[in-house]
Design a protein around this motif. Sequence first.
Motif, PDB file in Angstrom:
ATOM      1  N   GLU A  65      54.446  51.168  11.542  1.00 46.90           N
ATOM      2  CA  GLU A  65      54.624  52.556  11.965  1.00 46.90           C
ATOM      3  C   GLU A  65      53.529  53.418  11.357  1.00 46.90           C
ATOM      4  N   MET A 123      47.064  52.022  19.026  1.00 49.36           N
ATOM      5  CA  MET A 123      46.805  53.326  19.634  1.00 49.36           C
ATOM      6  C   MET A 123      45.316  53.521  19.802  1.00 49.36           C
ATOM      7  N   TYR A 170      42.769  56.437  21.924  1.00 52.31           N
ATOM      8  CA  TYR A 170      42.749  57.664  22.705  1.00 52.31           C
ATOM      9  C   TYR A 170      41.293  58.028  22.946  1.00 52.31           C
ATOM     10  N   LEU A 202      47.469  57.677  26.529  1.00 47.48           N
ATOM     11  CA  LEU A 202      47.474  56.766  25.394  1.00 47.48           C
ATOM     12  C   LEU A 202      47.189  55.349  25.886  1.00 47.48           C
ATOM     13  N   THR A 244      47.229  51.219  24.874  1.00 43.57           N
ATOM     14  CA  THR A 244      47.664  50.137  23.994  1.00 43.57           C
ATOM     15  C   THR A 244      47.140  48.837  24.601  1.00 43.57           C
ATOM     16  N   HIS A 265      52.800  62.298  16.109  1.00 42.60           N
ATOM     17  CA  HIS A 265      53.646  61.320  16.786  1.00 42.60           C
ATOM     18  C   HIS A 265      53.696  60.053  15.938  1.00 42.60           C
ATOM     19  N   TYR A 324      53.457  56.200  16.026  1.00 43.92           N
ATOM     20  CA  TYR A 324      52.982  55.055  16.807  1.00 43.92           C
ATOM     21  C   TYR A 324      53.536  53.796  16.137  1.00 43.92           C
ATOM     22  N   LYS A 325      54.166  52.950  16.936  1.00 43.03           N
ATOM     23  CA  LYS A 325      54.841  51.782  16.365  1.00 43.03           C
ATOM     24  C   LYS A 325      54.506  50.517  17.140  1.00 43.03           C
ATOM     25  N   CYS A 326      54.378  49.432  16.399  1.00 35.81           N
ATOM     26  CA  CYS A 326      54.113  48.113  16.971  1.00 35.81           C
ATOM     27  C   CYS A 326      55.088  47.137  16.326  1.00 35.81           C
ATOM     28  N   PHE A 383      54.832  47.793  21.890  1.00 36.69           N
ATOM     29  CA  PHE A 383      54.242  49.053  21.457  1.00 36.69           C
ATOM     30  C   PHE A 383      55.143  50.225  21.841  1.00 36.69           C
ATOM     31  N   ILE A 396      55.737  54.816  21.235  1.00 38.10           N
ATOM     32  CA  ILE A 396      55.406  56.115  20.674  1.00 38.10           C
ATOM     33  C   ILE A 396      56.702  56.899  20.576  1.00 38.10           C
TER      34      ILE A 396
END
Length: 252
Positions: free
Chosen positions: A102, A138, A140, A148, A150, A177, A179-181, A190, A192
């Motif tokens: 995260e 992430m 951008y 976004l 991924t 935000h 961002y999580k994997c 993935f 958000i």
Amino acid sequence: MRKIIYTLCVIGMLSCSSKKSNIIFEEHFSSTKLNTTNWNYDIGDGCPQICGWGNNELQFYKQQNVRVSNGNLVITAQKDSIYTSGKIHTKDKITFTYGTIEVRAKLPKGKGLWPAIWLLGNNINQVGWPACGEIDMMEYVGKEPGVLFTSMHTPSSHGNTINTKKTAIKNLEEDFHVYKCIWTENEIAFYIDDQHLYTYNPAVKNDKTWPYNKPFYLILNLAIGGNFGGPEVDNTIFPTEFVIDYIKVYKN
């Protein structure tokens, strides 16, 4: 009622304690400078080995473009006589195989910017890229505001990879935000703000499609221009900042 409340509190404490015990790595940038026990700086423009960092990027990375301020990591992109920015990573210091990653961050905006949160296989020096594998949590690019990216890069598909997802996110650049994997031995998913974006789960897992069964390290950077960031840069946006609040890595 008191018994019920007490029971809920105990359950909450156990849940919190259990989650805390599963922490692999945690960084809140609470000091006054970057903790180099965990982090390395990348310096330069990639030359002579991979000029432009392999993507025709325009920036020269400098240590002074990375700072810790008010509990945040701040990576600043600037335009003076040249473009400068910052990049840090945990190679050979903090590595892990599988887990939930995260990162709470706020993106800069403007044409030509290319901030990223990503991971590379720690064996890159031995096997090279893309054999080491790459996980782009992430990405951008300022030329496509509100979008976004991924992506996954493997020997079977890399560079302009087919293993990617573009997602339009309202107010993406306006606030922080998460961002999580979630990376397991079977798939990589993935998110958000807990909204699912994309899952990579090839039917056949081998060295070509799944170089994700070994330690990886984390990278944070703010690139300028390049093959993905685009050839046009709006020089009126500088200086601009990519701000990271925290990073947490849990065992699944």
